[in-house]
Structure formats: C-alpha cells, structure tokens
Design a protein around this motif. Structure first.
Motif, short mmCIF file in Angstrom:
data_model
loop_
_atom_site.label_atom_id
_atom_site.label_comp_id
_atom_site.label_asym_id
_atom_site.label_seq_id
_atom_site.Cartn_x
_atom_site.Cartn_y
_atom_site.Cartn_z
N ARG A 60 46.04 35.00 47.06
CA ARG A 60 46.52 34.63 48.39
C ARG A 60 47.79 33.82 48.27
NH1 ARG A 60 41.98 32.38 50.34
NH2 ARG A 60 42.70 30.26 50.03
N GLU A 61 48.80 34.24 48.97
CA GLU A 61 50.03 33.45 49.08
C GLU A 61 50.61 33.11 47.71
OE1 GLU A 61 51.39 32.35 52.39
OE2 GLU A 61 50.19 34.16 52.62
N GLY A 62 50.52 34.05 46.79
CA GLY A 62 51.15 33.85 45.49
C GLY A 62 50.35 33.02 44.51
N ARG A 63 49.08 32.80 44.83
CA ARG A 63 48.21 32.05 43.91
C ARG A 63 46.88 32.79 43.79
NH1 ARG A 63 50.22 26.89 43.22
NH2 ARG A 63 48.27 26.17 42.26
N LEU A 64 46.25 32.60 42.63
CA LEU A 64 44.87 33.05 42.46
C LEU A 64 43.95 31.84 42.63
CD1 LEU A 64 45.03 35.46 39.37
CD2 LEU A 64 45.07 36.03 41.80
N HIS A 65 42.90 32.05 43.42
CA HIS A 65 41.92 30.97 43.65
C HIS A 65 40.57 31.42 43.12
CE1 HIS A 65 44.51 28.91 46.76
NE2 HIS A 65 45.00 30.12 46.80
#
Lengths: 352, 753
Positions: B563-568
């Motif tokens: 999401r939004e350029g990050r992995l969570h």
C-alpha cells in the motif's frame, strides 16, 4: 486541388474586372466554395477575394424602416443585430436555423445567396450532373431523390436551393444590389435565382463579373414584424438542411389578414414565393381553414420528382403551421431552437 | 518512444489505498484540448511526401487506363503508383487464413470490386499536388452492372457468422410453439448500411529504414497489424515499429490492417522516402469497412400469461463479392429472453461493396433494435406493459446455452432505470400523451446486452530502485480513457499512489496488449497489468520476508499488504518497510515481472458472461411533420467492476447517443443503380448533434462478478447502443401509434402522406 490565382482587389471596380475573367470565382468566407474546390466540384482558375472590400460589411437601417445589408455582413452578426431582428424577425429566425454557430460566424450574406445545391449527385464526381457538366444528364432523376425538388424542377435538374435566409427574403420582397461591368442594377430576390429548365448550370441572373454588394429589405417588409415566422423541418434537431421550410408573414387589421407573405424552402431550385396563396388570404381571418386553403394553393403546382411525394403534403402542413404561428404573433425573443417544431418546448436547450 | 503523457498528479480526493473506482479526469485531456496530443497524421518526418488515393468511380469492373502521364506532369507530383509499378509484396493481399484476416485492396490487379476502391496512389511534394495528380488520372473503366441492395443478388447460407459462429441455431419446437401460442407476432425489420465515421480519418505515415519500418497510424490492434504487415512485406514483425498513442475514434474500423495502410507503406517503399497517406472522408466509405444492412424477420409466440412459447429470428444481410463478414444480428436472441423454443438463422447476399467489418456492437446493434421492437410489439399484443413483459420472460440462465450467468444484475437495472425515468403509469395504448405545446410524447424501453469478452494481452511491471513503478503495455486509447483507467489499475496493482507510477502505452515495442475490440480491452489489459504488478510485489515480498534485517522478516505465513509504496505485515500493520528500502538492502536496481490477461477456459465453460442494462427513452414527435426528438434517455447498466466511473459514464453516454443515431439518423444512401454512396460526408450522413439528445443519464448499477476475470471487469464500450436504439423506436411507436420497422425512422413514415 488545382493551382489557382488568388487576387485580393481593394475596390469594387477592380473586383468586378477580375471577376469577369473566364474561370474566375468570387471568394468571401469560402464556407461552401472551398469545400466544393477540395472536392473537385468547382475548379476556378482565379479566386477573387472580395472578403476585404471596404464598405460591404454594414447594416444600414433606413429612416423609413427598411434596411440595407452589405454583402459581407456575417450571418451571425445580422441575426443578432437588435434593430434588424426586431424588424425582420423571420429573417433572423431563418438565419439562426441554418448551419452551425461556427459557420454562421463566418458565412456572408452574399455567399448565402450564392451557395450551391446540396444534391449528392452534384457533389459526386462519378455521377452525371447537368449543373456540373452541362449536357451530362441528371443521375438524381431516377436515383436517391427523396429530398429533391417538388416544384419548378425539370428533367435536366431536380435539385433544391439549400438556403434558409433566402426564403423569408423572397417572401419579404428583398432586393439584391449588383454591381457589374455595366454599372449597378437591382434584381428582386424572388427573381435572382433561376429555375433549372434546360440550363441548370445557370443558377442566377448574374453575368460574369457581377458582384452582389447588398441586399435590401423595403420598409413594407418591416410592417410584418408582429406576425412573421420561419419554420423548418429537418432530419435532426439542428445542423441540417431543410426537408421543407416556410416563411410566413402577415399584416393583420381588425382581426383579418390585410397582407400575407409566403415562401418555401427545400422544395425548388430557388426560394419559392407562393403569391396565389398570399392573395387568397387577404381579407380572411387567420384561422386554420384559411391557412390550410392557402397552403393547398401554395403547392398546387407541385409534383414529385422521384421518391419525394411526401414532401408535397409535408410542405402543405408546414405552410399552414407557419401561417398559424405567424398569426399567433412573433415571440418576444427568438426561441432557443429557432424555426424548429420543437421551438416551443419549455426549457428547450440552445445547442444549435 | 517516451511516454507522451505527462506524469499524473495525485488528485486531492484520492482515496488512500486505491485508485480503482476514482472518477479521475482524462490524463490526456490537457494535451488534447491544447492541440499537443500527436495523432498519426501530425507526424512529418524529414523528407516526407504526401500520398493521395485515387479511388474507383464504378462499383464493379476493371480499370482500362489511367492518364499517368498527365498526373506525373503536374508540378510537385513525384510518382504515380499503379498495379504496373507497385513494389512487390511477399504476401498475397487476397489471402485469408483466419476469420480475423480480411482481403485487402493493394493494387494487386486492375479489378474494381466496390466504389471508392483504391486504383492508384499519387505521391507528391504537397498534399495539393497529390490531390490534383489524382484528379488528373481520369480513369477509363470496363464497367459491369453492380449488385446493389439486399435484393440485388441471390442469398446464400454463410459458413459462419460474426467470428466463427454457426449461421443457424435451433432448440425446442419453434413451429409448434408458434402454432400453439394464443398471441403471435411476425414482422420484418430493416436496418441500413452504416459507416464508422471516426472523427480522425484513417491515416498512415510510413518510413522505411532498410528492412525496418516505422509507422504512425491509428490502430486498435498494433500487434495484429504488425504481424499482417510483416507477412505482406516479408519482414520480421519486430522490425515494424507502430506508434498509435491516440486514436480519434476507431469503432472497429481501425481494428485490423486495412488496404490504405498497405498502400501508404508501398508508396514509401516506391519513392524511398517517408510518405503520409490520409483518407478523405468519402474514401472512408469503401476500403475500411462498414456495417452491412440487415433485413430481419422475427416471429414470436406467447401464452396467455405473456410467457414466450417460441422465438424465431432470421437475418438476411450482405457481404462483399470477395470476402465474408456476416453481421450476426439474429444471435442477440441467444442471450436475452427465456423461451422454450428458439431458432436463429442467417443468410447473406454478395454485393459490390467494400467488405463489411466490425462496427460498434456488430450483430448486437442491428439485432437489438429489431428484437427489442419485436418484444415491444409482442408485449402490446399480450396487453402487457413492456417492462412487465420483459420481467415475465426474464432469463435466469442463458437461453441458448442453458448456462448460468456469471453475474446478471439486469433486474436491478430495470428497477433503477424505471424508477429514475418515472416509467410507472405509462399508458399501454399509444398516442395517449402530449406535451403542453401539443407534441406527441412517447415512452419506450429496451434491454441492453453485450458479451463480457476477454482477449489475450500482456503487460510488464517494473519496480525501480527509488520505489516508483513503471507499467508498460501496448494498449490502445481510442478516446475512451484507457490512458487514465489503465494507469489507475497499474497503480493499484503495484500498491503505489498514482504519482509514483509511470504508465507507458500506445506503441508496438511494448508488450502485446491484444486488440481493443469487443469491449474487451479494459478487462483484458487490466488483468495483465494487475497481474504484472502483483507478480512484482510477490517478488518484493519474498525478498523482505526472507531477510532477517527487514521488519517484515518471518511474515511469510501472515502475509504482507502492499500500500502506498510500502509493504505492511498483514497482522501488524505498524510493521512496514518501503519498497525502496527493501530493494536497496537487497542491492537491486529494480524488479520486473510480466502479467497476462486471458479468458479462463473453465469459467467460460461454466458460465455465460454478459453485461446488461435497461434503457428508457422519451421522444417527442411533431404530429403533423413527423420530426422526432429524443428528449430524455435514461440507461441503467450493470457491467461488473467500474474502474473509473467518469469514463464509464462517458462510454454509456456515447453508446446511448449512438443508439439514438441508429434509430433516427444514420444511414448510407446508396444509389440503387451505381452502388455509390450519395451522402459520404458529415453534412449529409447524419449523426446526432447536441440538440438531438438534450438529456442523457447513465446509472451505474452495482454488480460483482467473480468469474469474468480477476478484477471482475466487464466491457462498457458497446453495450449502451443495444437497448437504446430499440427503446427509441418503441418510444416513437408509443408517441404516434405508427410502428416503423425500417430504420432510421424517416418522417415520411409518420405523416401518413
């Protein structure tokens, strides 16, 4: 497109001299001519650009109520001239029912008179057309002709004149001012266009070099302002030529018709003045019966030139309706859809 | 070619986490309204010459002679290409290897097989010189009598209709069903020849560099065009570079390689310089396809309760003398209404016209106006409201196949459309309503349907070291908004905000996105793009969860969310890491993956897949003149997931306008003797203007489809034509009491004169 000479004379005299040359054509806005040249339908060797001649772009209101319209006045400028629209509402309505806003902003009064027919056979170089090539024959006769002429046609040509503007002009006794090699002269608009007869290539009374410099509407024409309409039936709501149209103007006195003016468009190779119908209305009350009788008289000489018999009955109905609309009174402001049967639609949106 | 579209500024209203579903405006809009969008004919490579087609003035016969000397003597004319000096082709333009391959006219001989067929090409220093050169050719012909109109030749039963469908289909006892029915109707409906009339004429700018070829040409199918040109010219497909970033409309006429394109390439080869060839408007009425006329005979029977006992639909249509494209008009009955007996069949005649071609809802559009008119007639014969009648005959499974629908929210479309329109209370009898000005008012409806197809398409996603994304696919934007909507899918596929995503498209050196046709481009390419993005993220996630230095280490079982350029971490979203950090730690300059969109054979086998809709129309008709205006059009459509509601609504508006046009305006006027089209220009070939459709409303009915493709997208390009055209016709009947079965509805049919 062939190479051609392009001249831009600065005086009318120069223009007339240049325009009289063999193969010369006058060019103003070019809204019709340039299309015809691109299609190879017209191939003038010389284009004489009269678009910048001085003094021809004025609307001159005469003290007696008449008006003189310079040949270079743009269709839109004329239609939106408040003094003009108030005195000649049917003419303004006809102008605004024609073409598109973009074309009306460019096209001139003189050019409107001289526009060529929209007959598909005239445009199609592979088809025979006496107008384009005298003696070649007329492929519209016996062809796809449901929109062709029902009045004044000949075996040589069944095309129609496409102008809306000319229809109320013919009805209102407009006069065309012409300057030619022999000087100035005037021709009633009703006599300006020729019926096809045996020589459909000759479309107007203009001789080589003749330049239309103005169109005049007489003071009497303004006497119809309170009861004047233009009505145009077409195959889409806007931006289409008339299947049939009619201008109707009445002068009422004591509830009776003192004078009537009727002309039809889309039915013949010229705007068609219906004088017998006009005469029959004088002294009558402007009721449905009188209007229908007049309409029948207007089409008395009509005959189908092909698959277009429906246009005769349609024209009768349009004349009758135009008369009734005129009798009801010129609206205070031009409808959003000028000349349309849908003009009265409440909330009609003006996308014309 | 670099991305012609500037970067996307993330709109302020962007919903966090998803671009899909946002009503973004067209990314290419500013380019277009400022004149900076470069269409094919805007390209003028150095040394370019202008080519103009000379086209035939007859429909059938041979060219006996051309005044080539006169043309060549005209100042500026460089060369005249005729069958005598045309460079050789490696492939035969008359070859036909598949239903998607059509015979082309590329000056292979002196035969004339339709009006406006190319018979020579004049190449000159200026457009004007080439145009005049073409006029000077003054062809002489040996003409033969042309075969014109549906009665102009003997009918035959074609081997296939549409794209490889059987010419006929029968199920149940149709004649018995008709014979037993207390209510019956039989009627013949005629639809005219129509021409695509894209605003942008067909054009090509061709430049050879040895055996390599660069083409600027509008194309709805660059990879297929590459393959066809390669075969014709004997070169490798990868040596042909096609640029088609924008099309000014295609409507099917730019789907497959056409003869004028081949002639432009040949002209460039002949003169050894780049050549531009643009069709004149009237030249678009011949060599680049059209919709064939149809004559449809429909018979229906219904029981006392208004349930169909049988439907029989027979189509007579036309194709060219030298190729087959059969408008499968009768087949629309396969999907719409439940009936125990159904028979559809087709015949065709061979006429001296250009070969018909796919044109906006081919088959469905003419089929729909006839079928929906017939249903309206049947409903009236049964004394039923047209909506109630359609609900009575609602197809719970696809009538012809018996398959369940993958999804079908048509009931909701009927309900929402009818409510919005105010259908309730419509008088059953015609000619009951007038407005205050005395105009006749009528209300009509129609059911819209179009198959939810999938073509085959590919895309490549690249995650860059800085954490931004690049998605590439050779897709086609015909004006429908693909540049925008596909970028939205691309951003979501990579879990990036739109402003971190570069989207490249519109050229043939990008992954093959398949053909933009059959309303399948969005579904196909979105699947490919989303798949490619997902594949990149999978690889990125594997890097992170397998690296003990990452806060995501060990999250393999729980999974991660992009999401939004990050992995969570899915089970603990506070633990996250940026794409750039993951790549940097791994020492990678980027990650790349491919994605593919294609039909799922298992799902296709199990389900019938269609979009649906319901269209309600009000018309007003002048009682004396017969002039018609569609004053209100309300359409409710269910087409799976909506990627960009603004673009989708726009497609529906366009389709509904086309439907109005089909019913009231469009037709090619063909001279019955010469076969020539007498209204081959936009002044006389009427399309609706703004004033013709004063009020349009499109309702997007929610529909979830788990089967059509991973994103649940159905196409929206063509469906709104269907349903609308019939609804207009039905409204005209309801206004006037006159049932016009010949389209477009002419005023002479309504005035009783």
């Amino acid at each position: 497109m062939n190479r051609f000479e392009f001249l831009r004379p600065t005086t009318i005299a120069e223009a007339v001299a240049a325009g009289a040359r063999p193969g010369a054509a006058y060019h103003a806005a070019g809204t019709n001519l340039l299309d015809l040249m691109k299609g190879g339908v017209m191939r003038p060797g010389t284009l004489v650009d009269v678009g910048r001649l001085p003094g021809l772009d004025r609307i001159e209101h005469a003290a007696d109520g008449g008006v003189r319209i310079g040949a270079l006045v743009r269709n839109a400028d004329l239609a939106h001239d408040p003094g003009f629209a108030a005195r000649f509402p049917a003419v303004a309505e006809a102008l605004l029912s024609g073409a598109s806003a973009q074309l009306r902003n460019a096209a001139t009064v003189g050019g409107n008179l001289l526009q060529r027919t929209r007959c598909g056979y005239f445009y199609d170089l592979a088809s025979a057309c006496n107008k384009r090539t005298p003696g070649a024959g007329c492929d519209a006769r016996g062809g796809e002709n449901r929109l062709h002429a029902v009045l004044g046609w000949s075996e040589a040509c069944i095309a129609t004149h496409p102008s809306d503007f000319c229809v109320p002009l013919a009805a209102l006794d407009a006069v065309v001012e012409i300057i030619g090699r022999d000087g100035a002269r005037e021709v009633p608009l009703a006599d300006f266009h020729r019926l096809p007869g045996e020589a459909p290539e000759r479309e107007t009374v203009l001789a080589p070099g003749d330049l239309v410099v103005a169109v005049r509407l007489p003071a009497e024409a303004a006497g119809f302002a309170a009861h004047a309409r233009y009505l145009k039936v077409r195959e889409r709501t806007s931006y289409a030529f008339a299947v049939v149209s009619a201008a109707a103007a009445l002068r009422l006195e004591d509830g009776r018709i003192a004078a009537a003016r009727i002309a039809l468009g889309g039915v013949a190779l010229k705007p068609w003045r219906a004088r017998a119908a006009e005469a029959a209305l004088v002294g009558r009350a402007p009721a449905e019966a009188a209007c229908r009788e007049a309409a029948a008289l207007a089409l008395a000489d009509a005959a189908p030139s092909g698959d277009n018999a429906f246009k005769i009955e349609l024209a009768r109905r349009i004349v009758a309706r135009a008369l009734l609309l005129a009798a009801a009174g010129t609206p205070g402001r031009l409808p959003a859809l000028p000349a349309s049967p849908f003009a009265a639609l409440p909330g009609a949106q003006a996308h014309v | 070619m670099s991305d012609p579209i500037p970067g996307i500024a993330a709109p302020a209203h962007l919903r966090q986490g998803s671009s899909i579903g946002q009503p973004l405006t067209r990314r290419d809009g500013p380019l277009k309204v400022t004149g900076q969008a470069r269409y094919a004919a805007d390209n003028h490579p150095p040394g370019m010459l202008f080519a103009v087609l000379a086209t035939s003035g007859i429909a059938r016969g041979r060219v006996l002679g051309l005044d080539v000397a006169a043309a060549k003597a005209h100042p500026g004319v460089v060369e005249v290409m005729t069958p005598a000096n045309r460079p050789p082709l490696a492939g035969d333009p008359d070859a036909k290897d598949s239903p998607f391959m059509f015979r082309l006219d590329a000056l292979q001989n002196d035969a004339v097989r339709y009006p406006q067929q190319p018979i020579a090409v004049v190449i000159a220093e200026t457009l004007e010189a080439a145009t005049e050169g073409a006029a000077l050719l003054a062809p002489r012909y040996a003409a033969e009598p042309p075969r014109v109109g549906l009665d102009g030749a003997a009918a035959f039963v074609p081997a296939a209709v549409g794209v490889g469908s059987p010419a006929s289909f029968a199920q149940g006892e149709v004649e018995a069903g008709l014979a037993a029915a207390p209510r019956r109707m039989e009627a013949v409906y005629e639809t005219p020849a129509q021409y695509h009339n894209a605003m942008e004429p067909h054009a090509i700018v061709a430049a050879w560099d040895g055996e390599r070829l660069t083409l600027d040409t509008p194309s709805q199918g660059m990879a297929m065009a590459q393959a066809r040109f390669a075969a014709l010219f004997g070169i490798r497909p990868e040596d042909i570079h096609i640029r088609s970033p924008f099309l000014g409309g295609g409507f099917g006429s730019k789907g497959l390689a056409n003869g004028p394109q081949v002639l432009g390439i040949l002209a460039a080869r002949l003169v050894g310089r780049p050549v531009k060839l643009v069709l004149r408007r009237e030249q678009m009425y011949g060599p680049v396809g059209h919709r064939a006329p149809t004559r449809q005979t429909i018979r229906m029977g219904a029981d006392a309760a208004g349930g169909f006992t049988a439907i029989a639909s027979h189509t007579l249509t036309a194709t060219s003398s030298f190729d087959d494209f059969i408008e499968a008009a009768a087949d629309v009955a396969h999907t719409l209404y439940a009936t125990p007996a159904l028979h559809t069949s087709h015949e065709a005649v061979r006429l001296d016209t250009g070969t018909p071609m796919f044109m906006r809802a081919p088959g469905e559009a003419p089929g729909s106006i006839a079928l929906e008119s017939a249903v309206d007639e049947m409903a009236f014969a049964c004394g039923m409201d047209p909506l109630a009648f359609r609900l009575r005959n609602y197809a719970e499974v696809e009538p012809a196949s018996g398959k369940p629908f993958s999804s079908k929210a048509l009931r909701e479309c009927y309900a929402e459309g009818a409510a919005r329109f105010g259908w309730a209370g419509r008088p059953l009898q015609p000619r009951q309503m007038r407005d205050e000005a005395g105009l006749l008012v009528g209300w009509g409806m129609g059911t819209a349907t179009f198959p939810a197809m999938m073509m085959a398409g590919h895309a490549r996603a690249t995650l860059r070291a800085d954490g931004s994304g690049l998605v590439e696919t050779g897709a086609h934007d015909m004006g429908q908004g693909a540049w925008t909507a596909l970028a939205q899918v691309a951003a979501d596929g990579m879990g990036l905000p739109l402003d971190r995503l570069e989207f490249r498209s519109g050229t043939s050196d990008l992954p093959d996105a398949g053909i933009a046709g059959g309303s399948a481009h969005m579904a196909t390419v979105s699947s490919a793009i989303h798949g490619a993005g997902g594949a990149v993220i999978d690889r990125l996630a594997a890097l992170a969860t397998g690296d003990e230095r990452s806060p995501l280490f060990g999250a393999g079982n729980a999974g991660v969310v992009a999401r939004e350029g990050r992995l969570h971490r899915r089970d603990d979203e506070a633990r996250s890491e940026s794409y750039a950090a993951i790549l940097s730690r791994a020492g990678l300059a980027g990650l790349e993956a491919m994605g593919q969109g294609a039909a799922d054979p298992a799902a296709q086998k199990a389900f019938a897949m269609h979009a649906h809709g319901a269209v309600f129309v009000e018309v007003k008709v002048d009682p004396d003149f017969g002039q018609i205006r569609a004053t209100r059009v309300v359409g409710a459509f269910a087409a799976g997931r909506v990627i960009n509601p603004r673009m989708v609504r726009s497609q529906y508006y366009g389709g509904m306008t086309w439907g109005v046009s089909f019913a009231l305006h469009e037709h090619a006027v063909t001279d019955r003797r010469s076969g020539r089209i007498m209204n081959a220009d936009l002044a006389e070939y009427h399309l609706p203007v703004n004033a013709d459709v004063p009020s349009l409303e499109a309702i997007l009915v929610a529909e979830q489809d788990p089967h059509v493709n991973p994103l649940g997208i159905k196409g929206v390009g063509e469906i709104a034509i269907t349903g609308t055209a019939g609804a207009v016709a039905n409204a005209v009947w309801h206004a006037t009491g006159v049932r016009v079965r010949r389209f477009p509805i002419g005023l002479e049919a309504l005035i009783g004169a």
